[in-house]
Enzyme design. Structure first.
Site, PDB file in Angstrom:
ATOM      1  CB  SER A   3      -0.900   0.032   1.231  1.00 58.12           C
ATOM      2  OG  SER A   3      -1.707  -1.115   1.297  1.00 58.12           O
TER       3      SER A   3
HETATM    4  N1  SAH Z   1      -0.240  -5.422   4.016  1.00 55.02           N
HETATM    5  C1  SAH Z   1       0.492  -5.681   2.791  1.00 55.02           C
HETATM    6  C2  SAH Z   1      -0.319  -5.328   1.557  1.00 55.02           C
HETATM    7  C3  SAH Z   1      -0.960  -6.528   1.081  1.00 55.02           C
HETATM    8  S1  SAH Z   1      -1.854  -6.539  -0.427  1.00 55.02           S
HETATM    9  C4  SAH Z   1       1.819  -4.998   2.744  1.00 55.02           C
HETATM   10  O1  SAH Z   1       2.139  -4.232   3.664  1.00 55.02           O
HETATM   11  O2  SAH Z   1       2.573  -5.261   1.820  1.00 55.02           O
HETATM   12  C5  SAH Z   1      -3.161  -7.605   0.111  1.00 55.02           C
HETATM   13  C6  SAH Z   1      -2.719  -8.988   0.499  1.00 55.02           C
HETATM   14  O3  SAH Z   1      -3.885  -9.666   0.967  1.00 55.02           O
HETATM   15  C7  SAH Z   1      -2.195  -9.821  -0.667  1.00 55.02           C
HETATM   16  O4  SAH Z   1      -0.931 -10.307  -0.357  1.00 55.02           O
HETATM   17  C8  SAH Z   1      -3.228 -10.941  -0.800  1.00 55.02           C
HETATM   18  O5  SAH Z   1      -2.659 -12.174  -1.207  1.00 55.02           O
HETATM   19  C9  SAH Z   1      -3.777 -11.019   0.599  1.00 55.02           C
HETATM   20  N2  SAH Z   1      -5.079 -11.655   0.749  1.00 55.02           N
HETATM   21  C10 SAH Z   1      -6.182 -11.536  -0.031  1.00 55.02           C
HETATM   22  N3  SAH Z   1      -7.202 -12.275   0.462  1.00 55.02           N
HETATM   23  C11 SAH Z   1      -6.735 -12.865   1.605  1.00 55.02           C
HETATM   24  C12 SAH Z   1      -7.301 -13.740   2.585  1.00 55.02           C
HETATM   25  N4  SAH Z   1      -8.558 -14.169   2.520  1.00 55.02           N
HETATM   26  N5  SAH Z   1      -6.523 -14.133   3.607  1.00 55.02           N
HETATM   27  C13 SAH Z   1      -5.244 -13.717   3.719  1.00 55.02           C
HETATM   28  N6  SAH Z   1      -4.642 -12.896   2.826  1.00 55.02           N
HETATM   29  C14 SAH Z   1      -5.382 -12.461   1.782  1.00 55.02           C
END
Ligand code: SAH
Length: 224
Positions: free
Chosen positions: A71
């Site tokens: 993000s």
């Molecule tokens: N917080 C992260 C940004 C992540 S982007 C950072 O600081 O880099 C969103 C993430 O959510 C992705 O890696 C995606 O694979 C994950 N995601 C999506 N659905 C999910 C679920 N049901 N459970 C766990 N992770 C999930």
């Protein structure tokens, strides 16, 4: 030990990081000093692909593999600020991704937990956080819309992917007085929502529009 070239690079990144804190966070009214300090400390360039290191402190999200993104710094700051952490909390993150948000949380709370749907992202983030010296962190591969019942309750829960609705297990796993921060809405546009649990009741507040990759799982979207 760093070589002289690496030292110069680290100093350069530190300068970019402090600029990011001033121009993107302080100037846009992020007020929690602990959040500003944490984001001034965590080496964000280590959480993006190496070729994108020079963009790590810019004002936008970046790709991190598996079609996912880290993000924008401002979004990390707002969501973290909404948790109102004081240092003693247990916090759960859904969507580990690069591990950056989790590192910021690890600076601000006592114990932090995170669930990631993609195994390779979970493994990479676990290794990086260990290398950077974070010891109060646990990462699991799985469906985060179910929370992490074995580690509940949590004083704060933060979802870093866009949900079609608030996943009920996450509300259940909040402690009394706990806060859940989650982007809720359409697949391509959401509202940032905070759910506060007080006296067995929940109160919802909204903090404006945002865009996250989809939360995919039992209480999320069907497909990516
Ligand atoms: N917080 C992260 C940004 C992540 S982007 C950072 O600081 O880099 C969103 C993430 O959510 C992705 O890696 C995606 O694979 C994950 N995601 C999506 N659905 C999910 C679920 N049901 N459970 C766990 N992770 C999930």
């Amino acid at each position: 030990m760093f070589s002289r070239k690496e030292n110069n690079q680290e100093e350069n990144f530190e300068r970019l990081r402090l600029e990011m804190v001033q121009s993107q966070l302080e100037r846009r009214n992020i007020r929690d000093q602990r959040v500003l300090e944490a984001m001034g400390k965590v080496p964000r360039h280590r959480f993006v692909p190496e070729r994108l290191g020079s963009e790590a402190y810019e004002d936008h999200p970046l790709p991190i593999g598996e079609g996912q993104t880290i993000s924008q710094p401002y979004m990390v700051a707002i969501m973290t600020e909404l948790l109102e952490l004081r240092g003693g909390e247990r916090v759960l993150e859904i969507g580990t991704g690069s591990g950056y948000q989790l590192a910021v949380l690890a600076e601000l709370a006592r114990e932090v937990f995170s669930v990631e749907r993609f195994g390779p992202l979970a493994d990479r983030s676990r290794a990086l956080l260990r290398e950077l010296g974070y010891r109060n962190v646990e990462i699991r591969n799985g469906d985060g819309t179910l929370g992490w019942p074995e580690r509940a309750p949590f004083d704060g829960i933060i979802v870093t992917a866009g949900a079609p609705r608030i996943p009920p297990p996450l509300v259940e796993q909040l402690s009394e007085g706990g806060r859940l921060v989650v982007p809720v809405g359409e697949e391509r546009h959401q509202e940032l929502c905070r759910v506060v649990k007080e006296g067995g009741e929940t109160r919802k507040e909204y903090f404006g529009g945002c865009v996250f990759v989809p939360l995919v799982g039992e209480h999320g979207w069907d497909t990516a």
